[in-house]
Scaffold this motif. Structure first.
Motif, PDB file in Angstrom:
ATOM      1  N   UNK A 111     -10.048 139.840  -6.416  1.00  0.00           N
ATOM      2  CA  UNK A 111     -10.725 139.849  -5.394  1.00  0.00           C
ATOM      3  C   UNK A 111      -9.894 141.485  -5.663  1.00  0.00           C
ATOM      4  N   UNK A 112     -11.019 142.556  -4.757  1.00  0.00           N
ATOM      5  CA  UNK A 112      -9.963 143.870  -4.948  1.00  0.00           C
ATOM      6  C   UNK A 112     -10.170 144.610  -5.866  1.00  0.00           C
ATOM      7  N   UNK A 113     -10.435 143.975  -7.233  1.00  0.00           N
ATOM      8  CA  UNK A 113     -11.364 144.951  -8.259  1.00  0.00           C
ATOM      9  C   UNK A 113     -12.121 145.683  -8.596  1.00  0.00           C
ATOM     10  N   UNK A 114     -12.047 147.252  -8.313  1.00  0.00           N
ATOM     11  CA  UNK A 114     -13.061 147.805  -8.466  1.00  0.00           C
ATOM     12  C   UNK A 114     -14.144 147.537  -9.355  1.00  0.00           C
ATOM     13  N   UNK A 115     -15.434 147.816  -8.731  1.00  0.00           N
ATOM     14  CA  UNK A 115     -16.937 147.474 -10.289  1.00  0.00           C
ATOM     15  C   UNK A 115     -18.082 148.557  -9.337  1.00  0.00           C
ATOM     16  N   UNK A 116     -18.491 148.891 -10.790  1.00  0.00           N
ATOM     17  CA  UNK A 116     -19.982 149.567 -10.859  1.00  0.00           C
ATOM     18  C   UNK A 116     -20.888 148.743 -11.228  1.00  0.00           C
ATOM     19  N   UNK A 117     -21.958 148.877 -10.541  1.00  0.00           N
ATOM     20  CA  UNK A 117     -23.523 148.666 -11.539  1.00  0.00           C
ATOM     21  C   UNK A 117     -24.009 149.210 -11.898  1.00  0.00           C
ATOM     22  N   UNK A 121     -24.531 152.842  -9.387  1.00  0.00           N
ATOM     23  CA  UNK A 121     -23.835 152.260  -7.916  1.00  0.00           C
ATOM     24  C   UNK A 121     -21.782 152.320  -8.507  1.00  0.00           C
ATOM     25  N   UNK A 122     -21.730 153.075  -7.301  1.00  0.00           N
ATOM     26  CA  UNK A 122     -19.922 152.843  -7.578  1.00  0.00           C
ATOM     27  C   UNK A 122     -19.782 153.447  -6.542  1.00  0.00           C
ATOM     28  N   UNK A 123     -19.752 154.788  -5.781  1.00  0.00           N
ATOM     29  CA  UNK A 123     -18.877 155.436  -4.927  1.00  0.00           C
ATOM     30  C   UNK A 123     -19.504 154.934  -3.806  1.00  0.00           C
ATOM     31  N   UNK A 124     -18.868 154.628  -2.272  1.00  0.00           N
ATOM     32  CA  UNK A 124     -19.310 154.344  -1.016  1.00  0.00           C
ATOM     33  C   UNK A 124     -18.985 155.160  -0.140  1.00  0.00           C
ATOM     34  N   UNK A 148     -20.229 132.675  -8.478  1.00  0.00           N
ATOM     35  CA  UNK A 148     -20.723 133.677  -7.823  1.00  0.00           C
ATOM     36  C   UNK A 148     -19.488 134.539  -7.357  1.00  0.00           C
ATOM     37  N   UNK A 149     -19.895 135.384  -7.302  1.00  0.00           N
ATOM     38  CA  UNK A 149     -18.734 136.596  -6.559  1.00  0.00           C
ATOM     39  C   UNK A 149     -18.927 138.192  -5.845  1.00  0.00           C
ATOM     40  N   UNK A 150     -19.091 137.985  -5.223  1.00  0.00           N
ATOM     41  CA  UNK A 150     -19.208 138.925  -3.864  1.00  0.00           C
ATOM     42  C   UNK A 150     -18.818 140.223  -3.946  1.00  0.00           C
ATOM     43  N   UNK A 151     -19.337 141.387  -3.614  1.00  0.00           N
ATOM     44  CA  UNK A 151     -18.916 142.959  -2.905  1.00  0.00           C
ATOM     45  C   UNK A 151     -19.578 143.418  -2.967  1.00  0.00           C
ATOM     46  N   UNK A 152     -19.176 144.599  -2.111  1.00  0.00           N
ATOM     47  CA  UNK A 152     -19.525 145.785  -1.641  1.00  0.00           C
ATOM     48  C   UNK A 152     -19.953 147.354  -2.362  1.00  0.00           C
ATOM     49  N   UNK A 153     -20.993 147.027  -3.030  1.00  0.00           N
ATOM     50  CA  UNK A 153     -21.791 148.417  -3.666  1.00  0.00           C
ATOM     51  C   UNK A 153     -23.525 148.671  -3.858  1.00  0.00           C
ATOM     52  N   UNK A 191     -19.904 139.501   3.415  1.00  0.00           N
ATOM     53  CA  UNK A 191     -19.172 139.746   2.630  1.00  0.00           C
ATOM     54  C   UNK A 191     -19.910 140.718   1.045  1.00  0.00           C
ATOM     55  N   UNK A 192     -21.392 141.188   1.455  1.00  0.00           N
ATOM     56  CA  UNK A 192     -22.238 142.194   0.780  1.00  0.00           C
ATOM     57  C   UNK A 192     -23.027 141.481  -0.359  1.00  0.00           C
ATOM     58  N   UNK A 193     -23.322 142.782  -1.257  1.00  0.00           N
ATOM     59  CA  UNK A 193     -24.110 141.654  -2.629  1.00  0.00           C
ATOM     60  C   UNK A 193     -23.156 140.815  -3.791  1.00  0.00           C
ATOM     61  N   UNK A 194     -23.825 140.184  -4.384  1.00  0.00           N
ATOM     62  CA  UNK A 194     -23.725 139.325  -5.175  1.00  0.00           C
ATOM     63  C   UNK A 194     -24.330 139.538  -6.368  1.00  0.00           C
ATOM     64  N   UNK A 195     -22.989 138.393  -7.330  1.00  0.00           N
ATOM     65  CA  UNK A 195     -23.670 137.875  -8.848  1.00  0.00           C
ATOM     66  C   UNK A 195     -23.620 136.747  -9.165  1.00  0.00           C
TER      67      UNK A 195
END
Length: 208
Positions: free
Chosen positions: A36-42, A54-57, A80-85, A117-121
Motif C-alpha cells: 500500500x502506498x506504492x506508486x503505479x501507472x497504467x 495514466x500516472x500523475x493526478x 484484488x488491489x485498489x488505487x487512485x489512477x 478506494x478508487x479504481x482496481x485490478x
C-alpha cells in the motif's frame, strides 16, 4: 478457455506468427504482493483512443497514482488491489505497473474512483494466474523471492538544483516517497516542509 460460470480469467495468444512482436520487449511480470502506498501507472486505450499513460493526478496537488488497498484473500477466485489512477471505459485489461519496479503486477478491471478506494485490478499473485502463466511458458518473477526494486541513493547537500515543482506540507520521508512513486523524478530538495522535485533538470538552487 475461461469458464464464465466459474468467473475465471482468460489468456489470449496469437495463433499465427507476427513479425512485429519480435521487435518488442515483453512486459515483465511480478506475481508478488505489492505494498500500500506504492506508486503505479497504467498504459492502455481509454475510450478506444491511441495509447495513453495514466500516472500523475494533477487534481490531487501533483501526487501520483498510488495503491490504497491490497487484498490478501481473494473474493470470487480473485485477489484484488485498489488505487487512485484515472481510467475510462476501454482501460479494462490494461497492465498495472509498479513505479518502483517497472514490472506489471495486476490487470486493470474496474474504474470510477469512488470514495471506497478508487479504481482496481486483479493481482497476478493468485495461484490460478501463476499456473496459467507457467503452462504458457510466460516468464515471471516474485518480488518476495527476487529483489526487483529500483535502488535510490539519498545524501545531504548545501545546494541542490531543484525544479520549480513544489509540493507543500510534506516531511522528508513523504518527499522521498513522492519521488520514488514518480516516473520522472531524478532528485529532491526538502526545506521548511516543502518538497522541491527535479524531473528532467532543475533551475533553482535549494538547501537540501
Amino acid at each position: 478457455i475461461a469458464k464464465v460460470a466459474a468467473d475465471e480469467e482468460a489468456f489470449y495468444e496469437l495463433e499465427k506468427p507476427c513479425s512485429i512482436t519480435h521487435t518488442r520487449t515483453p512486459i515483465r511480470l511480478d506475481v508478488g504482493s505489492p505494498d500500500v502506498g506504492e506508486g503505479v501507472y497504467i498504459i492502455g486505450h481509454p475510450q478506444r483512443r491511441p495509447q495513453q499513460l495514466s500516472h500523475e493526478e494533477v487534481h490531487d496537488k501533483g501526487t501520483h497514482c498510488t495503491l490504497t488497498q491490497v487484498d490478501k484473500v481473494g473474493s470470487r477466485r480473485r485477489i484484488n488491489a485498489k488505487y487512485h489512477c484515472d481510467t475510462q471505459g476501454g482501460n479494462s485489461g490494461s497492465p498495472v505497473f509498479s513505479a518502483r519496479t517497472g514490472f506489471a503486477f495486476a490487470i486493470h478491471k474496474w474504474g470510477g474512483c469512488k470514495r471506497s478506494g478508487g479504481n482496481g485490478g486483479t493481482l497476478l499473485t493468485q495461484d490460478s494466474v501463476k499456473d496459467s502463466l507457467g503452462k504458457l511458458y510466460i516468464p515471471f518473477v516474485d518480488r518476495g523471492e527476487t529483489n526487483i526494486m529500483y535502488q535510490s541513493n539519498w545524501w545531504k547537500s548545501s545546494s541542490c538544483v531543484a525544479s520549480d515543482l513544489v509540493v507543500d506540507n510534506l516531511n522528508l520521508q513523504q518527499c522521498k516517497d513522492n519521488c520514488l512513486n514518480s516516473l520522472s523524478c531524478t532528485a529532491i530538495a526538502h526545506h521548511s516542509n516543502k518538497c522541491y522535485i527535479t524531473a528532467v533538470k532543475g533551475s533553482a538552487p535549494k538547501v537540501c
